[in-house]
Design an enzyme around this catalytic site. Structure first.
Site, PDB file in Angstrom:
ATOM      1  N   GLU A   1     -21.134  13.305  13.280  1.00  0.00           N
ATOM      2  CA  GLU A   1     -20.493  11.938  13.437  1.00  0.00           C
ATOM      3  C   GLU A   1     -18.998  12.232  13.708  1.00  0.00           C
ATOM      4  OE1 GLU A   1     -21.512   8.707  10.693  1.00  0.00           O
ATOM      5  OE2 GLU A   1     -23.968   9.644  10.476  1.00  0.00           O
TER       6      GLU A   1
ATOM      7  N   GLU B   1     -28.546   6.702  -2.959  1.00  0.00           N
ATOM      8  CA  GLU B   1     -27.501   7.256  -3.635  1.00  0.00           C
ATOM      9  C   GLU B   1     -28.231   7.289  -5.109  1.00  0.00           C
ATOM     10  OE1 GLU B   1     -23.706   5.667  -3.677  1.00  0.00           O
ATOM     11  OE2 GLU B   1     -23.418   5.891  -5.541  1.00  0.00           O
TER      12      GLU B   1
ATOM     13  N   HIS C   1     -18.953  11.855  -4.115  1.00  0.00           N
ATOM     14  CA  HIS C   1     -17.692  11.433  -4.100  1.00  0.00           C
ATOM     15  C   HIS C   1     -16.590  12.063  -4.896  1.00  0.00           C
ATOM     16  CE1 HIS C   1     -20.988   8.181  -3.968  1.00  0.00           C
ATOM     17  NE2 HIS C   1     -19.963   7.571  -3.095  1.00  0.00           N
TER      18      HIS C   1
ATOM     19  N   GLY D   1     -25.639  12.033   7.519  1.00  0.00           N
ATOM     20  CA  GLY D   1     -25.076  12.157   8.699  1.00  0.00           C
ATOM     21  C   GLY D   1     -23.878  12.609   9.169  1.00  0.00           C
ATOM     22  N   SER D   2     -22.764  12.136   8.459  1.00  0.00           N
ATOM     23  CA  SER D   2     -21.455  12.565   8.729  1.00  0.00           C
ATOM     24  C   SER D   2     -21.042  13.939   8.070  1.00  0.00           C
ATOM     25  CB  SER D   2     -20.439  11.643   8.287  1.00  0.00           C
ATOM     26  OG  SER D   2     -20.445  11.250   7.017  1.00  0.00           O
TER      27      SER D   2
ATOM     28  N   TRP E   1     -19.510  -6.367   7.503  1.00  0.00           N
ATOM     29  CA  TRP E   1     -18.059  -5.515   7.716  1.00  0.00           C
ATOM     30  C   TRP E   1     -17.348  -6.217   8.604  1.00  0.00           C
ATOM     31  CZ3 TRP E   1     -19.816   0.094   5.782  1.00  0.00           C
ATOM     32  CH2 TRP E   1     -20.272  -0.242   4.177  1.00  0.00           C
TER      33      TRP E   1
ATOM     34  N   ASP F   1     -28.497   3.134   9.347  1.00  0.00           N
ATOM     35  CA  ASP F   1     -27.806   2.959   7.961  1.00  0.00           C
ATOM     36  C   ASP F   1     -27.766   1.403   7.694  1.00  0.00           C
ATOM     37  OD1 ASP F   1     -27.477   5.760   7.579  1.00  0.00           O
ATOM     38  OD2 ASP F   1     -25.778   5.716   8.729  1.00  0.00           O
TER      39      ASP F   1
ATOM     40  N   LYS G   1       0.970  -1.235   0.177  1.00  0.00           N
ATOM     41  CA  LYS G   1       0.058   0.053   0.035  1.00  0.00           C
ATOM     42  C   LYS G   1       0.832   1.126  -0.047  1.00  0.00           C
ATOM     43  CE  LYS G   1      -2.900   2.749   3.364  1.00  0.00           C
ATOM     44  NZ  LYS G   1      -3.931   2.939   2.629  1.00  0.00           N
TER      45      LYS G   1
ATOM     46  N   CYS H   1     -24.825  10.462   0.222  1.00  0.00           N
ATOM     47  CA  CYS H   1     -24.051   9.793   1.112  1.00  0.00           C
ATOM     48  C   CYS H   1     -23.645  10.936   2.041  1.00  0.00           C
ATOM     49  CB  CYS H   1     -23.058   8.854   0.880  1.00  0.00           C
ATOM     50  SG  CYS H   1     -22.683   7.495   1.809  1.00  0.00           S
TER      51      CYS H   1
HETATM   52  N1  GLN Z   1     -24.255   7.920   8.297  1.00  0.00           N
HETATM   53  C1  GLN Z   1     -23.221   7.406   7.387  1.00  0.00           C
HETATM   54  C2  GLN Z   1     -22.412   8.734   7.215  1.00  0.00           C
HETATM   55  O1  GLN Z   1     -23.151   9.760   6.940  1.00  0.00           O
HETATM   56  C3  GLN Z   1     -23.650   6.693   6.282  1.00  0.00           C
HETATM   57  C4  GLN Z   1     -22.409   6.184   5.475  1.00  0.00           C
HETATM   58  C5  GLN Z   1     -22.695   5.294   4.465  1.00  0.00           C
HETATM   59  O2  GLN Z   1     -23.832   5.195   3.947  1.00  0.00           O
HETATM   60  N2  GLN Z   1     -21.524   4.542   3.953  1.00  0.00           N
HETATM   61  O3  GLN Z   1     -21.228   8.866   6.801  1.00  0.00           O
HETATM   62 ZN    ZN Z   2     -24.188   6.181   1.852  1.00  0.00          ZN
END
Ligand code: GLN
Ligand code: ZN
Length: 748
Positions: free
Chosen positions: A492, A673, A702, A440-441, A569, A607, A18, A734
């Site tokens: 978050e 999304e 993204h 959220g974040s 995960w 989520d 990496k 997202c």
């Molecule tokens: N609540 C999470 C965030 O906002 C959702 C992340 C995700 O969907 N991968 O980061």
């Molecule tokens: Zn997401």
């Protein structure tokens, strides 16, 4: 009896690969230095395998980025848009072309998009999708497989086993980039190149070649089955001198068993971890010349092998086929395991005794062979370890088991149906038409990450950390108020990762120090280990969320990760069905949901971005999975009052084929999304007449790009043609944790 390894992790125990790749990309090291690191890693890994007594040591399982991309390079499948790269680069053309295909190329006025990336079967490993055109030509392009073969032979002083992805799996995992043809039609043009590669390997002295055809574990139509037959007929005819090992994994062969067993090859590898029940039938059907490679050691998980069980399988096979025709192996490549347990210095010593990482799994293969030859003491030791785990007080909590066993259908049901809840909620929240929210974040700046790192090291006192995070929450709340968002979030900031954060606070989880697994390219993940019964000993998110709500009169949404995503995960215990573990996690999340409601939080989001990736490879297994996955989610959320609004969120995948199960989650609001696909996904929701509220993403998070008002309006207008207006929310695709503040504010 031969010990056969199918593939070894390549990142290095210190993630050397990496780091070398990332340094090469940022031009901190040159091509020679990159190659030097790669060769050293390969050598080290080959020698580890030799020392462990592996007879068939793989080569060409190494990859700088991904083994499917390596195949595209080997076969000359290079989309035209990359041609300018070859004249643009100053360094090593092949390497830079390779990384351009993996990561895109933005230099000297060129802007070339990368190949698409998607999940490798049901793993969290991602491969780069080959692109085919109708007139696709194939030619031997990269020499990597030959170089690795020679390198391995020189290092080992014996003949290694080259690994290739098989022609049919390679084609089927790719995509047609033009209309009017089917990629399987390309097979007759592709096979001569495979034959050329095999002949060349034979010339270099190869004896065994491993050809991976994992597609054989999926549902195949007649044309696909015929393609597999004709591919191996062709290779046998053109390279009769090589011994071909066809490799299948991640599931059983089921109705493809006869096809696989009767291919004109020397050996077949089968996965006996995922599909132990297939052995009897396969032994009865195996033709007299065929070697069977038994995938006895779990290549997808981190538990010590149960030798007693493996030996039972092994003895069955030996009594039918005789020792000479048996190989023992991991179930699949060890790529999906962390590298070496010896580096886990801070792991609980009792838990550590239950585990085996890639290197330890090789030892297990060797021990199985030695037990078979009479070393019964090794079997006894293993029995002691297995017994210790199964009786450990760390694992079994009677109250947790009893609670999970007494879940009632009503626990997975809200008090009233959506229509009634929606009325209550509209009254409670009085939100405008098209309410706005986020996922959220908010940006996890370097500063925020540093606070967490310093807290972990003890360089920051918990009290001071709390103050800093609270300040950041307040900042996020004020920004959202100023922007005029309707439903706010706390941001978050206290979370490193959406699964790790919850795992660290739940009982039954352990965390490794160095248990990295490649996810894609240079990106690695360190999945938590779920070793025991899961329960929630204390509140996990309540105080942060409550604090955030205290700062504003607008509704503030609580944020949790759902049971299926936590399961998906993590490395999950193998001593009970996954559904049982999912239900235990669901109950823990349920308690948190109820605690949030009690604390005055009226909107709660759970989520589930990973719900789609857990889908079984076989069609016929999917309903069962979807049943317990949906039930687990519902157990988590159904403990609240009608007027408490439950949100969920999904991303990364296409959901068209599981839409009815998404509806069955019965979340009051789902945010998804959709912006990159121009709302295409919504058509599935519309066609299904999805009943509940939906927030289709209008902002692609993204990329650092800020969408224009016009394009967001356009997307929303499209949404209003598909769905009832009163059900539509407005939000990004997202979470915003990877973005910067400035662009985030501008886009919101
Ligand atoms: N609540 C999470 C965030 O906002 C959702 C992340 C995700 O969907 N991968 O980061
Ligand atoms: Zn997401």
């Amino acid at each position: 009896m031969l010990v056969n390894n199918l593939g070894y992790p390549r990142i290095g125990t210190q993630r050397e690969l990496k780091k070398a790749c990332e340094n090469y990309w940022s031009e901190k090291i040159n091509h020679t230095e990159l190659m030097h690191t790669a060769r050293n890693l390969c050598k080290k890994h080959w020698l580890i395998q030799a020392e462990a007594g592996v007879d068939l040591i793989p080569c060409n399982d190494f990859s700088f980025y991904d083994q499917m991309l390596d195949m595209s390079m080997l076969l000359g499948v290079i989309p035209d848009r990359f041609t300018p790269v070859l004249t643009d680069v100053k360094g090593n053309k092949e390497t830079d072309l390779y990384f351009a295909m993996a990561r895109g190329y933005q230099k000297h006025g060129l802007d070339i998009t990368a190949l698409e990336m998607t999940k490798w079967f049901d793993t969290n490993y991602h491969y780069l999708v080959p692109e085919f055109k109708a007139k696709q030509e194939f030619r031997l392009f990269s020499q990597k497989v030959f170089e690795e073969f020679n390198g391995a032979r020189e290092t080992l002083q014996k003949t290694p086993k080259p690994v290739l992805i098989g022609p049919v799996t390679y084609l089927l995992l790719g995509k047609e980039k033009e209309k009017g043809f089917n990629r399987l039609d390309l097979l007759p043009r592709l096979l001569p190149v495979y034959a050329e590669i095999l002949s060349k390997l034979a010339d270099y002295g190869a004896e065994w070649v491993q050809i991976d055809e994992p597609i054989l574990v999926q549902n195949l139509n007649d044309a696909e089955k015929a393609a597999i037959q004709s591919a191996f007929d062709f290779l046998k005819k053109n390279c009769p001198q090589l011994k071909i090992l066809v490799c299948t994994y991640f599931e059983g062969l089921r109705d493809n068993a006869a096809l696989a067993l009767n291919l004109p090859v020397s050996a077949l590898h089968i996965d006996l971890v995922r599909a132990p029940g297939q052995l009897d039938d396969l032994l009865n059907m195996a033709p007299a010349h065929l070697y069977l490679s038994l995938g006895l050691i779990d290549g997808r998980n981190i538990w010590k092998n149960n030798y007693h069980n493996s030996l039972q399988q092994l003895h069955k096979a030996i009594s039918k086929l005789g020792k000479q025709r048996i190989m023992i192996a991991p179930s699949c490549s060890l790529l999906h395991c962390p590298m070496d347990l010896d580096f886990e210095v801070s792991l609980d010593t009792e838990i550590k005794q239950w585990l085996a990482f890639a290197k330890q799994k090789l030892t297990e293969l060797d021990e199985l062979r030695r037990i078979e030859e009479g070393a019964t003491e090794l079997l006894r030791q293993n029995e002691v370890a297995i017994q210790a785990r199964s009786h450990s007080g760390k694992i079994h909590k009677a109250v947790v088991k009893e609670r999970a066993a007494s879940i009632k259908d009503t626990d997975a049901q809200r008090a009233h149906s959506f229509n009634i809840r929606q009325k209550e909620q509209k009254k409670t929240f009085r939100l405008p038409l098209y309410p706005t929210t986020t996922i959220g974040s908010f940006p996890q700046t370097g500063e925020v990450r540093q606070w967490r790192a310093r807290l972990k090291k003890g360089a920051l006192q918990p009290h001071d950390y709390e103050q800093l995070i609270k300040k950041e929450i307040e900042k996020a709340v004020r920004i959202q108020e100023e922007l005029g968002l309707d439903v706010l979030v706390h941001g978050e900031f206290e979370r490193n990762d959406m699964v790790e954060y919850f795992g660290e606070q739940l009982e039954g989880f352990a965390f490794t120090h160095n248990g990295w697994v490649q996810s894609y390219g240079s990106r690695c993940v360190k999945p938590p280990v779920i070793y025991g019964d899961v329960y929630r000993a204390q509140d996990m998110t309540v105080s942060w969320t409550q604090y955030a709500q205290s700062l504003t009169t607008r509704p503030l949404k609580g944020m949790l990760t759902g049971p299926v995503t936590i399961l998906q995960w993590s490395f999950v215990r193998d001593d009970q069905p996954r559904s049982q573990t999912a239900y235990q996690i669901a109950l823990a999340i349920r308690d948190e949901v109820i605690a949030l409601e009690k604390a005055g939080i009226r909107i709660i989001q759970i989520d589930e971005p990973a719900i789609r990736e857990g889908l079984p490879l076989r069609q016929e297994d999917r309903n069962d999975y979807l049943h317990w996955a949906v039930r687990a989610f519902r157990i988590a959320v159904c403990g609240v009052k009608d007027e408490t609004q439950i949100h969920t969120h999904m991303c990364y995948a296409e959901f068209n084929d599981i839409i009815e199960h998404i509806a069955a989650l019965d979340a009051d609001v789902i945010t998804i999304e959709t912006s990159r696909s121009q709302m295409e996904l919504l058509e599935a929701f519309a066609a299904f007449q999805y009943p509940n509220e939906i927030g289709p993403g209008v902002y692609d998070i993204h990329a650092p790009r800020i969408p224009s008002v016009e394009e967001m309006v356009l997307l929303l207008q499209k949404a209003t043609t598909l769905l009832p207006r009163q059900n539509i929310w407005v939000n990004p695709d997202c979470g915003l944790k990877t973005r910067g503040w400035e662009e985030t504010i501008a886009a919101l």
